[in-house]
Scaffold this motif. Sequence first.
Motif, PDB file in Angstrom:
ATOM      1  N   GLN A 273       0.820  -1.208   0.000  1.00  0.00           N
ATOM      2  CA  GLN A 273       0.000   0.000   0.000  1.00  0.00           C
ATOM      3  C   GLN A 273       0.861   1.269   0.000  1.00  0.00           C
ATOM      4  O   GLN A 273       0.605   2.229   0.731  1.00  0.00           O
ATOM      5  CB  GLN A 273      -0.958  -0.010   1.195  1.00  0.00           C
ATOM      6  CG  GLN A 273      -1.929  -1.176   1.140  1.00  0.00           C
ATOM      7  CD  GLN A 273      -2.863  -1.234   2.332  1.00  0.00           C
ATOM      8  OE1 GLN A 273      -2.644  -0.583   3.345  1.00  0.00           O
ATOM      9  NE2 GLN A 273      -3.906  -2.030   2.216  1.00  0.00           N
ATOM     10  N   TRP A 274       1.893   1.275  -0.849  1.00  0.00           N
ATOM     11  CA  TRP A 274       2.740   2.455  -0.991  1.00  0.00           C
ATOM     12  C   TRP A 274       2.021   3.569  -1.738  1.00  0.00           C
ATOM     13  O   TRP A 274       2.392   4.730  -1.616  1.00  0.00           O
ATOM     14  CB  TRP A 274       4.032   2.091  -1.719  1.00  0.00           C
ATOM     15  CG  TRP A 274       5.002   1.339  -0.851  1.00  0.00           C
ATOM     16  CD1 TRP A 274       4.811   0.956   0.445  1.00  0.00           C
ATOM     17  CD2 TRP A 274       6.303   0.883  -1.215  1.00  0.00           C
ATOM     18  NE1 TRP A 274       5.909   0.282   0.914  1.00  0.00           N
ATOM     19  CE2 TRP A 274       6.846   0.224  -0.086  1.00  0.00           C
ATOM     20  CE3 TRP A 274       7.064   0.949  -2.380  1.00  0.00           C
ATOM     21  CZ2 TRP A 274       8.106  -0.348  -0.090  1.00  0.00           C
ATOM     22  CZ3 TRP A 274       8.329   0.374  -2.386  1.00  0.00           C
ATOM     23  CH2 TRP A 274       8.843  -0.267  -1.254  1.00  0.00           C
ATOM     24  N   MET A 275       1.012   3.209  -2.520  1.00  0.00           N
ATOM     25  CA  MET A 275       0.165   4.180  -3.214  1.00  0.00           C
ATOM     26  C   MET A 275      -1.262   3.652  -3.192  1.00  0.00           C
ATOM     27  O   MET A 275      -1.480   2.446  -3.030  1.00  0.00           O
ATOM     28  CB  MET A 275       0.605   4.362  -4.684  1.00  0.00           C
ATOM     29  CG  MET A 275       1.956   4.994  -4.891  1.00  0.00           C
ATOM     30  SD  MET A 275       2.382   5.075  -6.664  1.00  0.00           S
ATOM     31  CE  MET A 275       1.171   6.282  -7.225  1.00  0.00           C
ATOM     32  N   ASP A 276      -2.228   4.563  -3.343  1.00  0.00           N
ATOM     33  CA  ASP A 276      -3.612   4.108  -3.488  1.00  0.00           C
ATOM     34  C   ASP A 276      -3.866   3.697  -4.943  1.00  0.00           C
ATOM     35  O   ASP A 276      -3.084   4.026  -5.837  1.00  0.00           O
ATOM     36  CB  ASP A 276      -4.580   5.219  -3.075  1.00  0.00           C
ATOM     37  CG  ASP A 276      -4.414   6.461  -3.935  1.00  0.00           C
ATOM     38  OD1 ASP A 276      -5.104   6.564  -4.951  1.00  0.00           O
ATOM     39  OD2 ASP A 276      -3.571   7.319  -3.585  1.00  0.00           O
ATOM     40  N   GLU A 277      -4.966   2.973  -5.150  1.00  0.00           N
ATOM     41  CA  GLU A 277      -5.280   2.428  -6.478  1.00  0.00           C
ATOM     42  C   GLU A 277      -5.407   3.531  -7.527  1.00  0.00           C
ATOM     43  O   GLU A 277      -4.905   3.401  -8.648  1.00  0.00           O
ATOM     44  CB  GLU A 277      -6.593   1.638  -6.415  1.00  0.00           C
ATOM     45  CG  GLU A 277      -6.550   0.385  -5.562  1.00  0.00           C
ATOM     46  CD  GLU A 277      -6.074  -0.822  -6.353  1.00  0.00           C
ATOM     47  OE1 GLU A 277      -5.808  -0.676  -7.562  1.00  0.00           O
ATOM     48  OE2 GLU A 277      -5.983  -1.905  -5.748  1.00  0.00           O
TER      49      GLU A 277
END
Length: 402
Positions: free
Chosen positions: A52-56
């Motif tokens: 979860q280093w970035m959101d979708e």
Amino acid sequence: MQSTHQTVNKDSYRVKRLLEVLGVSTKLGLTSFGGPIAHLGYFHDEYIRRRQWMDERSYADLVALCQFLPGPASSQVGIGIGIMRAGLLGGLFAFVGFTLPSVIALVLFAMLLQGFDVGHSGWIHGLKVVAVAIVAHAIWGMGQKLTPDRNRITIAIVSAGIALLWQTAVSQVAIIIAAGILGLFLYKEIKPSDVPKIQVPIPKYIAVFSLILFFALLFLLPIASGLGPRGWVSIFDSFYRSGSLVFGGGHVVLPLLERELVPTGWVTEEAFLAGYGATQAVPGPLFTFAAYLGAVIHGWTGALVATAGIFLPAFLLVIGTLPFWDTLRRLPKIQGALVGVNAAVVGILLAAFYDPIWTSSILSPVDFVLASVLFIALVFWKLPPWIVVLLGALGGTLTALL
């Protein structure tokens, strides 16, 4: 004293993040078989689902940006994620981790196995089947998030159909532009607050300098190359221009490289084709084919120069565009366009899933069964991708013996 302690803690935190980026990207560099579209699936699973280093939404926007830029899209996505996780050095570490394993493996592999028919090995076919499961997983996850209504599903399916029926170097860019214009009219109600903010740890003056350097090298290297005998500058120039002018991924760069290297006598046609065959057998970006070609020209030194030349444009373009990208994507009109673009990206993934991934991998009912098992292992049993890769290679070896 307290200030010194805080500085030490901050430095320790940065080092920890850099090592984390290097470790994860190296694992991806050792296990990401199947080409650029499959790589996006691996990245999605490792960076987005697991860590979860970035959101979708932000990941999809980054993929859309890199589809616009010339160069190796999957490598640019990896560099972008590394930058946003750990700064400029994070982007470099993400690149090194993802690329260096295949550079080393490809040069050694090409040197040792040139002349052998590795393309029909069972374990290599098994890795192609793994790519089917990985890309199907990516489409499954991204499709649920990015095509939740009939308009976006329609954009995705139409984009997939156009991508399959109109296969040119500019087709993906044209599809994305058209989908962006359509999204601009269909999704005017999107508000800036709906979009997660991306923190890009790059000053804008560095971004501007990177863009200036990109164009300066593109125009000045050919001039410098023509001033003297064909040497290292000419080699670097050939690979830099190939990396700067290609849209559509690793396979599209082949004719550019062939025109640059074969007529000059640096690489024979036979060596060029043998190297491309070897490239299919290693993980990582297809642009590391340059490492093989550089090694043929001038050993390990040539491999490093060629690799640096072909990937430098990707670095400069990602660094140059990311700081402005978050501002642009938060504008209401741009957001509506990105909704359409993200749906088109799902469609492009779907088209690539069918051709070339499915058509070159699923050749029999046994292949379909193996792909289904790998998909279940990845999606429902939540097995790590590297285990799925090993299972695919083992399955391909066993089915070849049947």
